[in-house]
Design a protein around this motif. Structure first.
Motif, short mmCIF file in Angstrom:
data_model
loop_
_atom_site.label_atom_id
_atom_site.label_comp_id
_atom_site.label_asym_id
_atom_site.label_seq_id
_atom_site.Cartn_x
_atom_site.Cartn_y
_atom_site.Cartn_z
N THR A 14 20.02 95.52 -1.19
CA THR A 14 21.09 95.45 -0.18
C THR A 14 22.42 95.84 -0.80
OG1 THR A 14 19.89 93.68 0.96
CG2 THR A 14 22.23 93.93 1.48
N ARG A 15 22.66 95.37 -2.02
CA ARG A 15 23.92 95.73 -2.69
C ARG A 15 23.98 97.23 -2.98
NH1 ARG A 15 24.27 91.41 -7.36
NH2 ARG A 15 22.39 90.50 -6.54
N ILE A 16 22.86 97.81 -3.32
CA ILE A 16 22.81 99.27 -3.57
C ILE A 16 23.10 100.02 -2.26
CG2 ILE A 16 21.28 101.19 -4.16
CD1 ILE A 16 20.01 99.33 -6.28
N ARG A 17 22.51 99.58 -1.17
CA ARG A 17 22.77 100.23 0.14
C ARG A 17 24.24 100.09 0.51
NH1 ARG A 17 18.37 97.45 2.77
NH2 ARG A 17 19.85 96.89 4.40
N ARG A 18 24.82 98.93 0.21
CA ARG A 18 26.26 98.75 0.47
C ARG A 18 27.08 99.74 -0.36
NH1 ARG A 18 27.07 92.17 0.20
NH2 ARG A 18 26.11 91.67 2.22
N ALA A 19 26.72 99.91 -1.62
CA ALA A 19 27.44 100.84 -2.49
C ALA A 19 27.33 102.27 -1.95
CB ALA A 19 26.90 100.76 -3.91
N GLU A 20 26.14 102.64 -1.50
CA GLU A 20 25.96 103.98 -0.92
C GLU A 20 26.80 104.14 0.34
OE1 GLU A 20 21.71 104.01 -0.47
OE2 GLU A 20 21.36 104.64 -2.54
N ALA A 21 26.87 103.09 1.17
CA ALA A 21 27.67 103.15 2.39
C ALA A 21 29.15 103.30 2.07
CB ALA A 21 27.43 101.90 3.24
N VAL A 22 29.62 102.56 1.06
CA VAL A 22 31.03 102.65 0.66
C VAL A 22 31.32 104.05 0.11
CG1 VAL A 22 32.75 101.81 -1.00
CG2 VAL A 22 31.38 100.19 0.31
N TYR A 23 30.39 104.60 -0.65
CA TYR A 23 30.56 105.96 -1.18
C TYR A 23 30.66 106.96 -0.03
CZ TYR A 23 29.70 110.35 -3.57
OH TYR A 23 29.80 111.63 -4.02
N LEU A 24 29.80 106.83 0.97
CA LEU A 24 29.81 107.72 2.13
C LEU A 24 31.13 107.58 2.90
CD1 LEU A 24 28.17 109.70 3.91
CD2 LEU A 24 27.36 107.71 5.17
N LEU A 25 31.55 106.36 3.09
CA LEU A 25 32.82 106.12 3.79
C LEU A 25 34.00 106.73 3.03
CD1 LEU A 25 34.09 104.63 6.23
CD2 LEU A 25 34.31 102.64 4.75
N GLY A 26 34.01 106.52 1.71
CA GLY A 26 35.08 107.09 0.88
C GLY A 26 35.09 108.61 0.92
#
Length: 195
Positions: free
Chosen positions: A101-113
């Motif tokens: 879940t934390r990895i998916r969050r990191a990927e989502a933040v990267y995409l948003l950025g």
């Protein structure tokens, strides 16, 4: 920290210089008023000189706008960076969720950025010049008008806003051109009277 301190020092010194010049002009104008009240007459040349000094004082104050905006930007930049850092730390170190879940969050933040960065580049985010006081004034005037329109229930689109900014700049340029033409005409008539 250094950027904020540097911007703060720059804003303070620029503001201090402008205020000194404005105070000197005000003092001169008060002295002339006192002389006028005391019975000494003031001719048209002195009135024109006072107008010119008032314009100069206003221009000096306008010159402080970039330094103040640079300070505001440095403070906002730091605040946003700290907020993002804290939010990401909470997202990525949440012990109540799995590592996946934390990895998916990191990927989502990267995409948003990435999207923020792309949109910023498309909108010319790195081209904006804080030294353009005419643009800053036009945008501030339009921001006030837009806020008032929205408060009255009117809808204002981004295209409307940009169009209003363009018009405000054009109107200011027209006023500047008219002032320059009047000054040139006055100088020409003064030259004719001298000859």
């Amino acid at each position: 920290n250094w950027k904020i301190m540097g911007a703060g020092i720059n804003a303070a010194t620029t503001g201090r210089k402008a205020m000194k010049e404005v105070e000197a002009v005000q003092k001169q104008m008060e002295e002339k008023k006192a002389m006028t009240v005391a019975g000494e007459e003031q001719d048209g040349a002195d009135n024109a000189m006072d107008e010119e000094k008032a314009k100069m004082a206003a221009q000096k104050l306008e010159e402080t706008i970039p330094a103040l905006l640079e300070l505001a930007w440095a403070i906002n930049n730091r605040d946003i960076s700290r907020t993002l850092k804290g939010a990401c730390k909470k997202l990525f170190s949440d012990a109540e969720v799995t590592i996946e879940t934390r990895i998916r969050r990191a990927e989502a933040v990267y995409l948003l950025g990435s999207e923020f960065y792309t949109i910023g580049k498309e909108c010319g985010g790195e081209k904006y010049d804080v030294k353009d006081t005419k643009d800053i004034k036009a945008r501030a005037e339009v921001a006030v008008m837009t806020t008032m329109a929205k408060a009255q229930g009117q809808e204002v689109t981004e295209d409307d806003t940009e169009d209003m900014i363009r018009r405000a700049k054009d109107m200011q340029q027209g006023r500047d051109d008219a002032e320059a033409a009047a000054a040139n005409e006055k100088a020409a008539s003064t030259d004719e009277n001298m000859t």
